[in-house]
Design a protein around this motif. Structure first.
Motif, mmCIF file in Angstrom:
data_model
loop_
_atom_site.group_PDB
_atom_site.id
_atom_site.type_symbol
_atom_site.label_atom_id
_atom_site.label_comp_id
_atom_site.label_asym_id
_atom_site.label_seq_id
_atom_site.Cartn_x
_atom_site.Cartn_y
_atom_site.Cartn_z
ATOM 1 N N ASP A 211 0.848 -1.276 0.030
ATOM 2 C CA ASP A 211 0.008 -0.209 0.111
ATOM 3 C C ASP A 211 0.763 1.318 0.027
ATOM 4 O O ASP A 211 0.276 2.508 -0.049
ATOM 5 C CB ASP A 211 -0.869 0.085 1.221
ATOM 6 N N THR A 212 2.243 1.259 0.236
ATOM 7 C CA THR A 212 3.078 2.444 0.079
ATOM 8 C C THR A 212 3.393 2.545 -1.398
ATOM 9 O O THR A 212 4.133 3.657 -1.703
ATOM 10 C CB THR A 212 4.354 2.261 0.856
ATOM 11 N N GLY A 213 3.292 1.816 -2.323
ATOM 12 C CA GLY A 213 3.516 1.857 -3.620
ATOM 13 C C GLY A 213 4.866 1.000 -4.111
ATOM 14 O O GLY A 213 4.977 0.948 -5.336
ATOM 15 N N GLU A 214 5.266 0.524 -3.207
ATOM 16 C CA GLU A 214 6.398 -0.398 -3.327
ATOM 17 C C GLU A 214 6.043 -1.717 -4.182
ATOM 18 O O GLU A 214 5.304 -2.322 -3.977
ATOM 19 C CB GLU A 214 7.220 -0.662 -2.105
ATOM 20 N N ARG A 215 6.940 -1.999 -5.084
ATOM 21 C CA ARG A 215 6.993 -3.301 -5.699
ATOM 22 C C ARG A 215 8.191 -3.962 -5.381
ATOM 23 O O ARG A 215 9.343 -3.549 -5.912
ATOM 24 C CB ARG A 215 6.777 -2.826 -7.269
ATOM 25 N N ILE A 216 8.096 -5.248 -4.840
ATOM 26 C CA ILE A 216 9.359 -5.896 -4.525
ATOM 27 C C ILE A 216 9.372 -7.269 -5.326
ATOM 28 O O ILE A 216 8.513 -8.091 -5.654
ATOM 29 C CB ILE A 216 9.102 -6.395 -3.025
ATOM 30 N N ALA A 217 10.745 -7.329 -6.124
ATOM 31 C CA ALA A 217 10.893 -8.528 -6.842
ATOM 32 C C ALA A 217 11.255 -9.505 -5.759
ATOM 33 O O ALA A 217 12.393 -9.247 -5.120
ATOM 34 C CB ALA A 217 11.692 -8.111 -7.906
ATOM 35 N N THR A 218 10.808 -10.821 -5.934
ATOM 36 C CA THR A 218 11.371 -12.076 -5.338
ATOM 37 C C THR A 218 11.281 -13.226 -5.959
ATOM 38 O O THR A 218 10.582 -13.465 -6.574
ATOM 39 C CB THR A 218 10.596 -11.942 -3.697
ATOM 40 N N ARG A 219 12.134 -14.067 -5.542
ATOM 41 C CA ARG A 219 12.153 -15.529 -6.068
ATOM 42 C C ARG A 219 10.812 -16.491 -5.542
ATOM 43 O O ARG A 219 10.508 -17.419 -6.420
ATOM 44 C CB ARG A 219 13.411 -16.195 -6.099
ATOM 45 N N THR A 220 10.954 -16.401 -4.299
ATOM 46 C CA THR A 220 9.740 -16.939 -3.763
ATOM 47 C C THR A 220 9.041 -16.131 -2.771
ATOM 48 O O THR A 220 9.517 -15.100 -2.370
ATOM 49 C CB THR A 220 10.345 -18.365 -2.896
ATOM 50 N N VAL A 221 7.786 -16.785 -2.430
ATOM 51 C CA VAL A 221 6.668 -15.818 -1.451
ATOM 52 C C VAL A 221 6.097 -16.979 -0.560
ATOM 53 O O VAL A 221 5.906 -18.170 -1.133
ATOM 54 C CB VAL A 221 5.500 -15.205 -2.149
ATOM 55 N N ALA A 222 5.974 -16.783 0.566
ATOM 56 C CA ALA A 222 5.291 -17.524 1.489
ATOM 57 C C ALA A 222 4.109 -16.539 2.104
ATOM 58 O O ALA A 222 4.287 -15.462 2.877
ATOM 59 C CB ALA A 222 6.165 -17.808 2.904
ATOM 60 N N LEU A 223 3.058 -17.159 1.920
ATOM 61 C CA LEU A 223 1.647 -16.395 2.421
ATOM 62 C C LEU A 223 1.356 -17.139 3.912
ATOM 63 O O LEU A 223 0.946 -18.046 4.050
ATOM 64 C CB LEU A 223 0.689 -16.378 1.214
ATOM 65 N N ALA A 224 1.523 -16.300 5.005
ATOM 66 C CA ALA A 224 1.114 -16.589 6.123
ATOM 67 C C ALA A 224 0.308 -15.525 6.627
ATOM 68 O O ALA A 224 0.208 -14.756 7.755
ATOM 69 C CB ALA A 224 2.408 -16.737 6.815
ATOM 70 N N VAL A 225 -0.921 -15.426 5.723
ATOM 71 C CA VAL A 225 -2.059 -14.211 5.981
ATOM 72 C C VAL A 225 -2.799 -14.642 7.273
ATOM 73 O O VAL A 225 -3.554 -13.694 7.739
ATOM 74 C CB VAL A 225 -2.648 -14.002 4.730
ATOM 75 N N GLY A 226 -2.596 -15.850 7.815
ATOM 76 C CA GLY A 226 -3.617 -16.080 9.126
ATOM 77 C C GLY A 226 -4.970 -16.249 8.830
ATOM 78 O O GLY A 226 -5.508 -16.568 7.739
ATOM 79 N N ALA A 227 -6.160 -15.866 9.580
ATOM 80 C CA ALA A 227 -7.557 -16.251 9.360
ATOM 81 C C ALA A 227 -8.214 -15.201 9.344
ATOM 82 O O ALA A 227 -9.345 -15.368 8.592
ATOM 83 C CB ALA A 227 -8.019 -16.651 10.732
ATOM 84 N N MET A 228 -7.849 -13.976 9.030
ATOM 85 C CA MET A 228 -8.806 -12.861 8.989
ATOM 86 C C MET A 228 -9.257 -12.651 7.676
ATOM 87 O O MET A 228 -10.299 -12.048 7.627
ATOM 88 C CB MET A 228 -8.003 -11.298 9.461
ATOM 89 N N PRO A 229 -8.714 -12.992 6.372
ATOM 90 C CA PRO A 229 -9.456 -12.834 5.325
ATOM 91 C C PRO A 229 -10.520 -13.632 5.222
ATOM 92 O O PRO A 229 -11.304 -13.683 4.185
ATOM 93 C CB PRO A 229 -8.232 -13.339 4.337
ATOM 94 N N PHE A 230 -10.662 -14.668 6.008
ATOM 95 C CA PHE A 230 -11.703 -15.802 5.947
ATOM 96 C C PHE A 230 -12.669 -15.771 6.971
ATOM 97 O O PHE A 230 -13.386 -16.810 7.351
ATOM 98 C CB PHE A 230 -10.837 -17.158 5.959
#
Length: 418
Positions: free
Chosen positions: A122-141
């Motif tokens: 949300d700051t406008g940054e775009r981060i390039a990465t080889r891998t991503v780990a989504l540990a977003v917890g329960a709140m989206p659900f």
């Protein structure tokens, strides 16, 4: 380009990050530390799982909850329920010692980008990465009953909406549900001077048994009881070898709703209960609303006006993990992911990697792969070292290959390690 971006800084995100940092990966950790626990759990709450099952994971076995309590809360006994305030303080203490500083930004998108990913904030940054780990917890659900979805917040809410319950003092509040969240919310409401009552589909309330002391050979205190419960609580690796349909049933139904043993007396002294009922409709009326209830055996039930009217409804109806609700993940990735047995939960390798190479999951979304323990803090210690090995394997694969296979256009999963 980074080796790994961890999205989320709760118990799973911090544990994964601690292992990745110790392994020397070039790492970013994005998210408000312990946000769900800090912002969406009520004051006065005690954790369902016992202290022996509520620690975060560090690669050397250090920075344990026992270490923290010995230094900061030495009077607490081993069978004492863990207060939320203590757990939050422990999470901060762990993060300061084991994890590079988490950045309090909101991730708005995770998109495929060449052989890796682009993570947008949300700051406008775009981060390039080889891998991503989504540990977003329960709140989206968050799971809200259908009849309450269109009601305004002053009439209906979810239990996760409330850090403070004092505003309900003197008001009649109906709590929906029969699990620990519902039972404890009702008790905490009573403690703040509200007039709570509980409405539940269940035919009876269920309570866990007190934990067996360690010296008697008892397992760590947690929701896993009985032979099958002990399996998924103590051996998540075994759950992954069950048939897909069995894993989905386990993820959706275990453990069944139950209250912690230490809450029972407080609850039964303070909260009236209406069992075998569900909400059929909720209609605003005056300063509150009228609930129309149906019996869970299918018969409608007309009650006296007093029992139908309430000033507010709190749905303590838990969470329903679903890839379709993970809006930060690019649609072309979500739609291509292989799922377990036709569910909306991702199929994962032994290293927690999805069928989209380089995309890893941790926490509740992994319950159909490794069992219901992944919905509790307890699962972080199982997840973190295995996910790190999966990331290291993927990074090694990339260093040794000129291209990385992607899911086919028809959505078929690309092969990946098991």
């Amino acid at each position: 380009m980074y080796d790994l971006v961890v999205v989320g800084a709760g118990p799973y995100g911090l544990s994964v990050a601690a292992h990745a940092a110790a392994a020397g990966l070039r790492l970013r950790v994005l998210g408000r530390p312990m946000a769900t626990w800090r912002d969406h759990m009520p004051h006065g709450m005690l954790l369902t799982s016992g202290p022996r099952s509520s620690g975060l994971s560090a690669p050397d076995g250090g920075h344990t909850l026992a270490d923290f309590r010995a230094a900061h809360d030495p009077a607490a006994g081993p069978g004492t329920p863990l207060p939320l305030t203590t757990f939050l303080a422990y999470g901060r203490w762990f993060g300061e010692r084991a994890v590079p500083q988490a950045e309090e930004v909101t991730v708005t998108a995770v998109r495929p980008d060449g052989d890796g990913f682009r993570v947008e904030t949300d700051t406008g940054e775009r981060i390039a990465t080889r891998t991503v780990a989504l540990a977003v917890g329960a709140m989206p659900f968050v799971n809200r009953p259908g009849p309450l979805l269109e009601l305004p917040p002053h009439l209906a809410s979810h239990s996760s909406d409330h850090r403070e319950l004092r505003r309900f003092s003197g008001r009649q509040v109906t709590v929906i549900g029969s699990g620990q969240s519902a039972l404890e919310t009702a008790v905490l409401l009573a403690g703040q001077g509200a007039r709570p009552r509980l409405v539940a589909r269940a035919d009876r309330l269920r309570w866990t048994a007190p934990p067996q002391p360690p010296e008697h050979g008892g397992p760590p205190a947690g929701p896993g009881t009985g032979r099958l419960g002990r399996l998924w609580w103590r051996a998540p690796w075994a759950v992954r070898h069950l048939p897909p349909a069995a894993r989905v049933r386990l993820a959706e139904n275990a453990p069944g709703p139950a209250g912690a043993w230490w809450l029972r007396e407080r609850f039964e002294q303070a909260v009236p209960v209406l069992l075998n009922h569900r909400i059929r409709a909720a209609v605003p009326r005056g300063d509150g609303l009228r609930l129309h209830l149906a019996r869970t055996d299918g018969r409608t039930d007309t009650l006296d006006t007093d029992t139908l009217d309430t000033e507010h409804v709190v749905a303590a109806t838990g969470y329903r993990p679903d890839l379709g609700r993970l809006r930060l993940l690019a649609p072309q990735v979500r739609s291509a992911l292989r799922t377990v047995g036709g569910s909306r939960l991702p199929e994962l390798s032994a290293g927690f990697e999805s069928s989209w190479p380089g995309l890893f999951f941790a926490g509740p979304l992994t319950a159909a792969a490794f069992g219901p323990a992944m919905r509790f803090v307890h699962g972080a210690d199982f997840t973190a070292p295995r996910l790190l090995r999966g990331v290291q394997r993927r990074l090694g694969d990339r260093r040794g290959a000129t291209t990385i296979p992607r899911p086919a256009r028809d959505g078929a999963p690309a092969p990946h390690g098991t």
